[in-house]
Design a protein around this motif. Structure first.
Motif, PDB file in Angstrom:
ATOM      1  N   LEU A 131       3.547   2.321   2.831  1.00 54.39           N
ATOM      2  CA  LEU A 131       4.397   3.508   2.707  1.00 54.39           C
ATOM      3  C   LEU A 131       3.613   4.733   3.165  1.00 54.39           C
ATOM      4  CD1 LEU A 131       6.077   3.194  -0.805  1.00 54.39           C
ATOM      5  CD2 LEU A 131       6.962   2.463   1.415  1.00 54.39           C
ATOM      6  N   SER A 185       4.134   9.209   3.901  1.00 58.34           N
ATOM      7  CA  SER A 185       5.016  10.362   3.711  1.00 58.34           C
ATOM      8  C   SER A 185       5.978  10.446   4.887  1.00 58.34           C
ATOM      9  CB  SER A 185       4.199  11.650   3.633  1.00 58.34           C
ATOM     10  OG  SER A 185       3.338  11.602   2.521  1.00 58.34           O
ATOM     11  N   PHE A 188       0.843  -1.197   0.000  1.00 59.28           N
ATOM     12  CA  PHE A 188       0.000   0.000   0.000  1.00 59.28           C
ATOM     13  C   PHE A 188       0.879   1.248   0.000  1.00 59.28           C
ATOM     14  CE2 PHE A 188      -2.288  -3.277   2.381  1.00 59.28           C
ATOM     15  CZ  PHE A 188      -3.518  -3.285   1.723  1.00 59.28           C
ATOM     16  N   ASP A 189       0.549   2.185  -0.854  1.00 55.61           N
ATOM     17  CA  ASP A 189       1.275   3.458  -0.857  1.00 55.61           C
ATOM     18  C   ASP A 189       0.342   4.559  -0.361  1.00 55.61           C
ATOM     19  OD1 ASP A 189       2.813   5.667  -1.277  1.00 55.61           O
ATOM     20  OD2 ASP A 189       3.475   5.074  -3.271  1.00 55.61           O
ATOM     21  N   PHE A 190       0.555   4.973   0.881  1.00 54.39           N
ATOM     22  CA  PHE A 190      -0.303   5.978   1.508  1.00 54.39           C
ATOM     23  C   PHE A 190       0.361   7.356   1.534  1.00 54.39           C
ATOM     24  CE2 PHE A 190      -1.703   2.095   3.995  1.00 54.39           C
ATOM     25  CZ  PHE A 190      -2.893   1.942   3.309  1.00 54.39           C
ATOM     26  N   ARG A 191       1.408   7.565   0.716  1.00 51.16           N
ATOM     27  CA  ARG A 191       2.089   8.855   0.782  1.00 51.16           C
ATOM     28  C   ARG A 191       1.169   9.990   0.327  1.00 51.16           C
ATOM     29  NH1 ARG A 191       7.148   7.903  -2.685  1.00 51.16           N
ATOM     30  NH2 ARG A 191       5.715   6.400  -3.624  1.00 51.16           N
ATOM     31  N   THR A 192       1.404  11.139   0.918  1.00 50.61           N
ATOM     32  CA  THR A 192       0.624  12.330   0.572  1.00 50.61           C
ATOM     33  C   THR A 192       0.722  12.595  -0.921  1.00 50.61           C
ATOM     34  OG1 THR A 192       1.222  13.240   2.702  1.00 50.61           O
ATOM     35  CG2 THR A 192       0.340  14.780   1.086  1.00 50.61           C
ATOM     36  N   ILE A 198      -6.105   6.210   4.695  1.00 48.09           N
ATOM     37  CA  ILE A 198      -5.355   5.023   5.139  1.00 48.09           C
ATOM     38  C   ILE A 198      -6.351   3.961   5.549  1.00 48.09           C
ATOM     39  CG2 ILE A 198      -3.676   4.151   6.778  1.00 48.09           C
ATOM     40  CD1 ILE A 198      -2.567   6.964   6.984  1.00 48.09           C
ATOM     41  N   GLN A 200      -3.844  13.937   2.297  1.00 48.27           N
ATOM     42  CA  GLN A 200      -3.417  12.612   2.768  1.00 48.27           C
ATOM     43  C   GLN A 200      -4.343  11.560   2.142  1.00 48.27           C
ATOM     44  OE1 GLN A 200      -0.787  11.869   4.981  1.00 48.27           O
ATOM     45  NE2 GLN A 200      -1.218   9.725   4.551  1.00 48.27           N
ATOM     46  N   ARG A 232      -1.472   7.884  10.711  1.00 53.72           N
ATOM     47  CA  ARG A 232      -0.349   7.023  11.058  1.00 53.72           C
ATOM     48  C   ARG A 232      -0.117   7.038  12.566  1.00 53.72           C
ATOM     49  NH1 ARG A 232       4.263   5.523  12.037  1.00 53.72           N
ATOM     50  NH2 ARG A 232       4.555   7.433  13.220  1.00 53.72           N
ATOM     51  N   ILE A 248       3.014  -4.253   3.540  1.00 56.65           N
ATOM     52  CA  ILE A 248       3.971  -3.146   3.483  1.00 56.65           C
ATOM     53  C   ILE A 248       3.201  -1.864   3.209  1.00 56.65           C
ATOM     54  CG2 ILE A 248       5.937  -2.199   2.198  1.00 56.65           C
ATOM     55  CD1 ILE A 248       6.230  -5.466   1.573  1.00 56.65           C
TER      56      ILE A 248
END
Lengths: 269, 269
Positions: free
Chosen positions: B113, B115, A6-10, A20, A17, A97, B111
């Protein structure tokens, strides 16, 4: 290994955001559950299971939890099922997070049905688990999702008619999946659960019935030696009902007094 | 409420148990994790995170866990990422009902990710959490998924520059998301973590560097009063690095000694 990524980056373009959408039950064990028997389209002792879930939701600050909505959903799902086991798990979705929660998280409910397990045909053999139980007065009593201590105490069981007893040093708290009652000098005793353990539905029912029938029952600190020296013992949970103990470690134990209690109370699982 | 419904009852025609494909991380907190920083396509201090995951897998009997396979997968996923946080969670699939596991369960890896979080601009204010830490010598040190105590200790934090200290009665173990170091009479002390707490990567790095540079560092039982009376304090984790403490409850604390140590060791998160 079975991977999920999972890519939760801003999103730096919008500075938003990404939502998540993982469950905090999975991430931190942040939730609670109950396990019950379904018979003839109904959950056995449903008010007690509903009370447990509601009490857990208050303690763990699940402010948006609605037990009526939950049981309305379940009642509809199970109305044609003649018998089964059900596990109801309630957890929080992840909103940000880290460990802390806002209190506004979406609440997830997972309902699992299993085939009804049979009650054991032989009596129970108890032994003291090497795995200690987690001592936390704030979490004591709640059937929350932090159960690694139960997992490893249950893993120590090698035979189908065994149950392992979980302790804090010399203090006996419960079985890996049961509550414990012992009889000593004409009085029934059960551990207090102020430091650890789960306040089981069958335990509550048993205590209530014993008090109604003027049978002496006391909530106490119980040492390993007291368990070894007891006159009778039984363990309880919602799936097993009352299970009489015939052995504690190397020492055989008469089941007459525990079986007598079981028949006197006429308690069904 | 967001519902999920699963029917795992035995197919009575074939007498086969339906595969119970739920995750034991969710059901019991049966798993472990690590949180790290990614910089320039690589995980900072990767060997230490790999060692932690491997040690956790041994302790929690994840016999099929292959850290090399895990990091091969991750290295490929992150090679173009300039900076991020990553959480790696390892858990067991459910194979049978109940707490016990066979040891042959499928291993799930999740996994995530995020920010990269910035390091705090102001110093840290410590206070003693009301939420106690779970005392379990078997589970102590491991970054496992049973983190309800951290969840509620973190929930007590009201300001961005605060950290709550988790205790067993008078014994101070760690912060809600950090490890603790205090300086007293020229000696640095950090809690032993034999009853509770997580043996952090930054904690390990700090202890190793201090020993290499002949700075006195001792692993000890530390009381609340010792923390209140200390000459300097700092907290650590992989995302924050070293965070100097400027206040413990009502009492201001000079940051000179902790900042000196930080610059002397030249430790980066």
């Amino acid at each position: 290994l079975n991977f999920q990524f999972f890519d939760f980056r801003t999103d730096t373009q919008n500075n938003n955001q990404t939502n998540i959408d993982l469950d905090r039950g999975y991430l931190f064990g942040d939730g609670f559950f109950t396990t019950a028997i379904i018979q003839d389209g109904k959950i056995n002792h449903q008010p007690l299971h509903q009370q447990r879930l509601n009490d857990s939701s208050i303690k763990l600050k699940f402010s948006g939890f609605k037990p009526e909505q939950l049981f309305e959903y379940i009642d509809d799902k199970i109305k044609t099922i003649s018998n089964a086991c059900v596990r109801i798990t309630v957890s929080r979705a992840q909103q940000m997070r880290g460990y802390a929660f806002s209190g506004n998280e979406k609440i997830n409910v997972c309902i699992q049905l299993f085939s009804l397990i049979e009650q054991p045909k032989s009596f129970c053999e108890l032994f003291f688990a090497d795995t200690p139980i987690s001592n936390n007065p704030f979490l004591a009593g709640i059937k929350h999702l932090n159960r690694l201590d139960n997992v490893f105490a249950a893993k120590e069981i090698k035979k189908i008619n065994q149950e392992s007893l979980m302790c804090i040093d010399d203090l006996v708290i419960c079985g890996s999946r049961t509550n414990l009652f012992i009889k000593q000098g004409g009085v029934w005793l059960t551990p207090k659960l102020d430091k650890a353990g789960i306040n089981g539905i069958t335990r509550l029912r048993l205590i209530k019935l014993m008090r109604e029938q003027d049978i002496n029952i006391r909530l106490r600190d119980i040492s390993k030696q007291q368990v070894i020296d007891c006159d009778a013992a039984l363990v309880t949970n919602s799936l097993l009902g009352i299970w009489s103990v015939c052995r504690i470690g190397d020492k055989p134990l008469a089941t007459k007094l525990s079986e007598n209690l079981k028949y006197q109370l006429n308690i069904k699982r």
